[in-house]
Design an enzyme around this catalytic site. Structure first.
Site, PDB file in Angstrom:
ATOM      1  CG  MET A  30      -1.973  -1.061   1.160  1.00 14.46           C
ATOM      2  SD  MET A  30      -3.564  -0.672   1.895  1.00 14.46           S
ATOM      3  CE  MET A  30      -2.771  -0.556   3.658  1.00 14.46           C
ATOM      4  N   GLY A  31       2.068   1.048  -0.247  1.00 18.58           N
ATOM      5  CA  GLY A  31       3.014   2.360  -0.517  1.00 18.58           C
ATOM      6  C   GLY A  31       3.518   2.876   0.885  1.00 18.58           C
ATOM      7  CB  ALA A  32       3.958   4.564   3.108  1.00 20.33           C
ATOM      8  CG  HIS A  34       8.752  -0.179   5.675  1.00 18.80           C
ATOM      9  ND1 HIS A  34       9.193  -1.382   5.715  1.00 18.80           N
ATOM     10  CD2 HIS A  34       7.502  -0.065   5.915  1.00 18.80           C
ATOM     11  CE1 HIS A  34       8.067  -2.178   6.064  1.00 18.80           C
ATOM     12  NE2 HIS A  34       6.922  -1.430   6.108  1.00 18.80           N
ATOM     13  CG  HIS A  37       7.014  -2.245   1.811  1.00 21.32           C
ATOM     14  ND1 HIS A  37       6.972  -1.044   2.774  1.00 21.32           N
ATOM     15  CD2 HIS A  37       6.025  -2.798   1.966  1.00 21.32           C
ATOM     16  CE1 HIS A  37       5.907  -1.071   2.975  1.00 21.32           C
ATOM     17  NE2 HIS A  37       4.871  -2.324   2.663  1.00 21.32           N
ATOM     18  CD  GLN A  61      -6.241  -3.687   2.680  1.00 21.00           C
ATOM     19  OE1 GLN A  61      -6.323  -4.144   1.551  1.00 21.00           O
ATOM     20  NE2 GLN A  61      -5.253  -3.790   3.537  1.00 21.00           N
ATOM     21  N   GLY A 147       4.957  -9.758   3.962  1.00 19.65           N
ATOM     22  CA  GLY A 147       5.600  -9.802   5.245  1.00 19.65           C
ATOM     23  C   GLY A 147       4.957 -10.373   6.351  1.00 19.65           C
ATOM     24  CG  ASP A 150       0.478  -6.969   7.824  1.00 14.07           C
ATOM     25  OD1 ASP A 150      -0.078  -6.252   8.709  1.00 14.07           O
ATOM     26  OD2 ASP A 150       1.247  -6.536   7.026  1.00 14.07           O
ATOM     27  CB  SER A 186       3.146   2.355   5.730  1.00 12.58           C
ATOM     28  OG  SER A 186       4.074   1.613   4.684  1.00 12.58           O
TER      29      SER A 186
END
Length: 284
Positions: A30-32, A34, A37, A61, A147, A150, A186
């Site tokens: 979902m971006g942002a 780090h 990722h 979600q 990852g 989650d 994020s």
């Protein structure tokens, strides 16, 4: 690195890659971005011929509209990080592209989603399964990388892959942490300096819980109580849940079992930011 914004463009690339015998790796995000990722992208680049990273803040979600609105969005900075990591194509769709019409199909995962995140965020995993299914169909990956932070999401996606017979290998990577132990996320960008200084206490409490479980002389209930007591001393922290569960079924445990892997999962609000983390205690 190409930037693709439409499903048709991604599908066209997918068909060409498949036709020429190239193995495709998918890293949904979902971006942002780090380091967590980027480790997934680097692993995909090592194991696959082509790497697709998707960035899509999926509205279906999110239970909290403010959480969706405030979620960090940094597409240009993310793109600059992805290319050196080995990403071949960045899929960057709009909401209208991913959801041209309301979705009628509903996913249910039974007991797997009635605990932890599923219990506290009703409908969350339906949204996850919907968008992940779309990404799998569009990119047709040979491997998909997620990852382990989650933890429950990985279990849900594993069930999705199995039940719908997606022809891919699900690859889960260990949680990547900051030097002080905070799980990379994020959402960490939204922490104030004061909250950021306190946030590592979450992992510290999980480490203490893991040591208690490894000792084998206490019950999951006592472990949960110890975590609650430890985190109650953190200013401004509100513990949402702490669960000691079977690492395969995710069902809460009443007793400690040395012959099965156990996971300790928690969610907490700190300075207005919701954080999750977990530790796995392997079977002896």
């Amino acid at each position: 690195m190409e930037i693709l914004t439409t499903a048709a463009a991604l599908q066209a690339h997918t068909e060409n890659w498949r036709r020429t015998g190239q193995h495709i790796g998918l890293v949904p995000t979902m971006g942002a971005l780090h380091e967590g990722h980027l480790q997934l992208v680097r692993a995909a680049a090592t194991e696959c011929d082509v790497v697709v990273a998707s960035i899509f803040v999926n509205p279906t979600q999110f239970n909290n509209p403010d959480d969706f609105r405030l979620y960090p969005r940094l597409p240009e900075a993310d793109a600059a990080l992805l290319a050196p990591a080995g990403c071949t194509a960045l899929f960057l769709p709009s909401i209208a592209e991913m959801y041209p019409r309301p979705t009628a199909v509903q996913f249910g995962f039974g007991a797997l989603e009635r605990v932890m995140e599923g219990e506290h965020r009703p409908g969350h995993f339906n949204g996850v399964a919907t968008v992940v299914s779309k990404l799998f169909h569009l990119s047709r990956p040979h491997r998909a990388y997620f990852g382990q932070k989650d933890f429950q999401q990985v279990a849900i996606v594993r069930q999705l892959v199995s039940d719908l017979a997606f022809d891919l290998e699900l690859v889960a990577f260990p949680t990547v942490r900051e030097a002080d132990g905070l799980a990379m996320s994020s959402r960490n960008r939204r922490l104030s300096p004061e909250a950021r200084a306190l946030a590592p206490r979450l992992y510290q409490s999980l480490q203490a819980a893991a040591e208690l479980l490894r000792g084998g002389h206490t019950t999951p209930g006592a472990v949960q109580a110890a975590v609650r007591e430890q985190l109650a001393a953190v200013p401004g922290l509100e513990l949402e849940y702490i669960t000691v569960a079977d690492a395969h079924t995710l069902q809460p445990l009443a007793d400690t079992y040395a012959d099965r892997p156990t996971v300790v999962c928690l969610a907490a609000h700190l300075g207005g930011v919701r954080l999750i983390d977990n530790v796995v205690v392997e079977a002896k």
